[in-house]
Write a protein that holds these residues in place. Structure first.
Motif, short mmCIF file in Angstrom:
data_model
loop_
_atom_site.label_atom_id
_atom_site.label_comp_id
_atom_site.label_asym_id
_atom_site.label_seq_id
_atom_site.Cartn_x
_atom_site.Cartn_y
_atom_site.Cartn_z
N ILE A 356 -34.30 -47.27 54.19
CA ILE A 356 -34.75 -46.97 55.54
C ILE A 356 -34.50 -45.52 55.94
N THR A 357 -33.85 -44.74 55.06
CA THR A 357 -33.67 -43.30 55.34
C THR A 357 -34.72 -42.47 54.60
N ARG A 358 -35.65 -43.12 53.93
CA ARG A 358 -36.64 -42.41 53.11
C ARG A 358 -37.56 -41.53 53.96
N HIS A 359 -37.89 -41.96 55.16
CA HIS A 359 -38.85 -41.25 56.02
C HIS A 359 -38.10 -40.55 57.14
N GLN A 360 -37.98 -39.25 57.04
CA GLN A 360 -37.19 -38.48 58.00
C GLN A 360 -38.01 -38.10 59.22
N ASP A 361 -37.34 -38.01 60.38
CA ASP A 361 -38.01 -37.58 61.60
C ASP A 361 -38.64 -36.21 61.41
N GLY A 362 -39.84 -36.04 61.96
CA GLY A 362 -40.50 -34.75 61.89
C GLY A 362 -41.38 -34.58 60.67
N GLN A 363 -41.25 -35.47 59.69
CA GLN A 363 -42.08 -35.37 58.50
C GLN A 363 -43.41 -36.09 58.73
N ALA A 364 -44.44 -35.65 58.01
CA ALA A 364 -45.73 -36.33 58.08
C ALA A 364 -45.58 -37.74 57.52
N GLU A 365 -46.40 -38.65 57.99
CA GLU A 365 -46.35 -40.04 57.54
C GLU A 365 -46.54 -40.10 56.03
N ASN A 366 -45.58 -40.69 55.35
CA ASN A 366 -45.53 -40.63 53.89
C ASN A 366 -45.85 -41.98 53.24
N HIS A 367 -46.84 -42.67 53.78
CA HIS A 367 -47.31 -43.93 53.19
C HIS A 367 -48.72 -44.17 53.69
N VAL A 368 -49.40 -45.16 53.12
CA VAL A 368 -50.77 -45.47 53.55
C VAL A 368 -50.86 -46.87 54.15
N GLY A 369 -49.73 -47.37 54.65
CA GLY A 369 -49.72 -48.69 55.25
C GLY A 369 -50.65 -48.81 56.44
N PHE A 370 -50.83 -47.71 57.19
CA PHE A 370 -51.74 -47.69 58.34
C PHE A 370 -53.08 -47.07 57.97
N GLY A 371 -53.31 -46.84 56.68
CA GLY A 371 -54.54 -46.19 56.27
C GLY A 371 -54.42 -44.67 56.34
N HIS A 372 -55.57 -44.01 56.39
CA HIS A 372 -55.63 -42.55 56.41
C HIS A 372 -57.06 -42.16 56.74
N GLY A 373 -57.26 -40.93 57.16
CA GLY A 373 -58.60 -40.44 57.43
C GLY A 373 -59.17 -40.98 58.73
N ILE A 374 -60.51 -41.02 58.82
CA ILE A 374 -61.15 -41.36 60.09
C ILE A 374 -60.90 -42.82 60.48
N HIS A 375 -60.55 -43.65 59.52
CA HIS A 375 -60.28 -45.06 59.84
C HIS A 375 -58.78 -45.36 59.94
N TYR A 376 -57.97 -44.34 60.14
CA TYR A 376 -56.54 -44.56 60.37
C TYR A 376 -56.38 -45.56 61.52
N CYS A 377 -55.44 -46.48 61.37
CA CYS A 377 -55.28 -47.61 62.30
C CYS A 377 -55.20 -47.17 63.76
N LEU A 378 -56.10 -47.70 64.58
CA LEU A 378 -56.10 -47.39 66.01
C LEU A 378 -54.80 -47.83 66.68
N GLY A 379 -54.25 -48.94 66.20
CA GLY A 379 -53.08 -49.51 66.85
C GLY A 379 -51.76 -49.13 66.19
N ALA A 380 -51.75 -48.07 65.37
CA ALA A 380 -50.53 -47.71 64.66
C ALA A 380 -49.38 -47.40 65.61
N THR A 381 -49.65 -46.64 66.66
CA THR A 381 -48.60 -46.29 67.62
C THR A 381 -48.03 -47.54 68.28
N LEU A 382 -48.91 -48.48 68.65
CA LEU A 382 -48.46 -49.72 69.28
C LEU A 382 -47.65 -50.55 68.29
N ALA A 383 -48.11 -50.64 67.03
CA ALA A 383 -47.38 -51.41 66.01
C ALA A 383 -45.98 -50.84 65.80
N ARG A 384 -45.87 -49.51 65.77
CA ARG A 384 -44.55 -48.89 65.59
C ARG A 384 -43.65 -49.18 66.79
#
Length: 430
Positions: A356-384
């Motif tokens: 759970i320390t793998r993803h540090q604050d301030g770093q760009a999102e380092n996974h594709v769980g929410f997708g990427h590009g123009i179809h990046y998940c609309l609800g990602a902020t809400l899910a987080r």
């Protein structure tokens, strides 16, 4: 493969045998991490078959998946492939699910399947209503809802065991998204049932529920149009682009379906999968208990390690191209495999380890769980936001909770392309 009726044996990619892996293979359904991981190590691009048996290319490695997600040479709607005038391969799934023809537009015409120029228009209109600031301001409300359901959990116990998915994760996620959209509280149980029917992919259930969902949404739009409020549906009705264009009623219905059904299902299973992961990794749970400020990074790591969505939507090549040296013909269907990308040892150090320390604050999102590009998940902020609030409140209410039984006994639904529990049985106290 291509929409122009190419057979698997005609394609010269040569990544694997013509038949290849099938998304319904037991090895991919019951152990997608290992199954798709083996495909990833076999080759970056492997030829196989989609759920309905149609040919598809599996793209399995992080850099290739991320690049393809933002590559404008791929589209989500097969009819947008130049020169392809044949039948839409997605219609095979509609036939399989026995969705009436006049209702298929609500499944095939959503923002998830749209391409430019429609997609930027829809995204702009929805983003204005679904702004990040609006979602961030929901945090106190999400926490209050979580407190309420967690306080009620002891009443749901049977023989000292409560189902956290049934009585916390699902009620929390459906309540949050329905309040945001503007669906009356009295109708939440109905929407949860409809969502379950849609996800089940069982034609007999879908035939019953889907027409009711569509009818309900049209009626709700008419009611809201007559008396606008401050909910998301009212904002969607008000929203218009610079040229004056608005969402049509069909577009608005598909948006409601996308936000409510996709939103609450994925959030509920992120909470369920994440809770199970933490309870089976006591070192990571101890870290989170000791330092709650790790929660934002923990949610990202849980989305990488046990996120509920394992594949992106099918994409189609608009021209002849290559992925990692493999020829992809114009019209070929490509399945971007998020789960194998998120465990790619070429991108992550020790990817199998939950950290759970793998993803540090301030770093760009380092996974594709929410997708990427123009179809990046609309609800990602809400899910987080939901994930952070849910895990924080769980630890606050039940710091000594534990799985009821061994982790290997978790009851999972073998659905293609997803990772979800049927139940999550928890002992709230020692």
């Amino acid at each position: 493969m291509s929409l122009a009726s190419h057979s698997a044996s005609q394609n010269s990619g040569g990544a694997t045998c013509p038949a290849g892996p099938h998304m319904m293979d037991p090895a991919l359904l019951t152990d997608p991490f290992g199954g798709y991981g083996r495909l990833r190590e076999q080759a970056p691009v492997v030829h196989g078959r989609f759920v309905d048996g149609t040919p598809v290319w599996f793209v399995t490695r992080f850099d290739d998946v991320r690049e393809a997600l933002r590559d404008p040479r791929f589209v989500n709607t097969p009819s947008h492939v130049p020169g392809e005038g044949g039948a839409d391969p997605r219609e095979g799934m509609m036939e399989l699910l026995k969705v009436p023809e006049h209702l298929r537009v609500y499944l095939l015409g959503s923002i998830l399947d749209s391409d430019p120029p429609d997609h930027p228009r829809l995204r702009r209109l929805v983003t204005r209503a679904f702004a990040a600031r609006r979602i961030l301001d929901l945090r106190p409300s999400i926490e209050r809802i979580a407190d309420r359901f967690l306080a009620e959990l002891p009443q749901r116990e049977q023989d000292g065991v409560a189902d956290l998915l049934e009585h916390f994760a699902y009620p929390l996620s459906i309540t949050v998204i329905c309040e945001l959209v503007g669906i009356p509280t009295a109708d939440l149980d109905r929407w949860r049932e409809w969502g379950g029917d849609l996800v089940s992919m069982r034609p007999e259930q879908l035939q019953h529920s889907f027409p009711l969902m569509i009818e309900y949404c049209h009626a709700l739009i008419e009611q809201r149009r007559a008396a606008l409020t401050d909910d998301l549906l009212s904002a969607l009705i008000r929203a218009q682009d610079d040229d004056g264009s608005r969402l049509s009623d069909i577009e608005m219905v598909t948006m409601i379906l996308t936000l409510v059904l996709a939103g609450h299902e994925t959030s509920a299973h992120l909470i369920g999968n994440g809770t199970a992961a933490l309870l089976t990794h006591p070192d990571q749970l101890a870290l989170l208990r000791k330092d709650p400020s790790l929660l934002p990074g923990a949610v990202h790591e849980l989305m990488r390690w046990c996120g509920p969505v394992h594949v992106a939507r099918l994409r189609y090549a608009t021209e002849d191209l290559e992925i990692a040296g493999t020829p992809i013909a114009r019209g070929d269907a490509v399945q971007l495999v998020l789960v194998s990308a998120n465990f790619d040892p070429r991108h992550y150090t020790d990817p199998e380890r939950l950290d759970i320390t793998r993803h540090q604050d301030g770093q760009a999102e380092n996974h594709v769980g929410f997708g990427h590009g123009i179809h990046y998940c609309l609800g990602a902020t809400l899910a987080r936001q939901e994930g952070e609030a849910a895990f924080a409140k769980l630890l606050e209410h039940y710091p000594d909770m534990a799985l009821a039984g061994a982790g290997a006994e978790l009851d999972r639904a073998p659905l293609p392309g997803s990772w979800r529990l049927n139940s999550l049985r928890i002992r709230l106290r020692p």
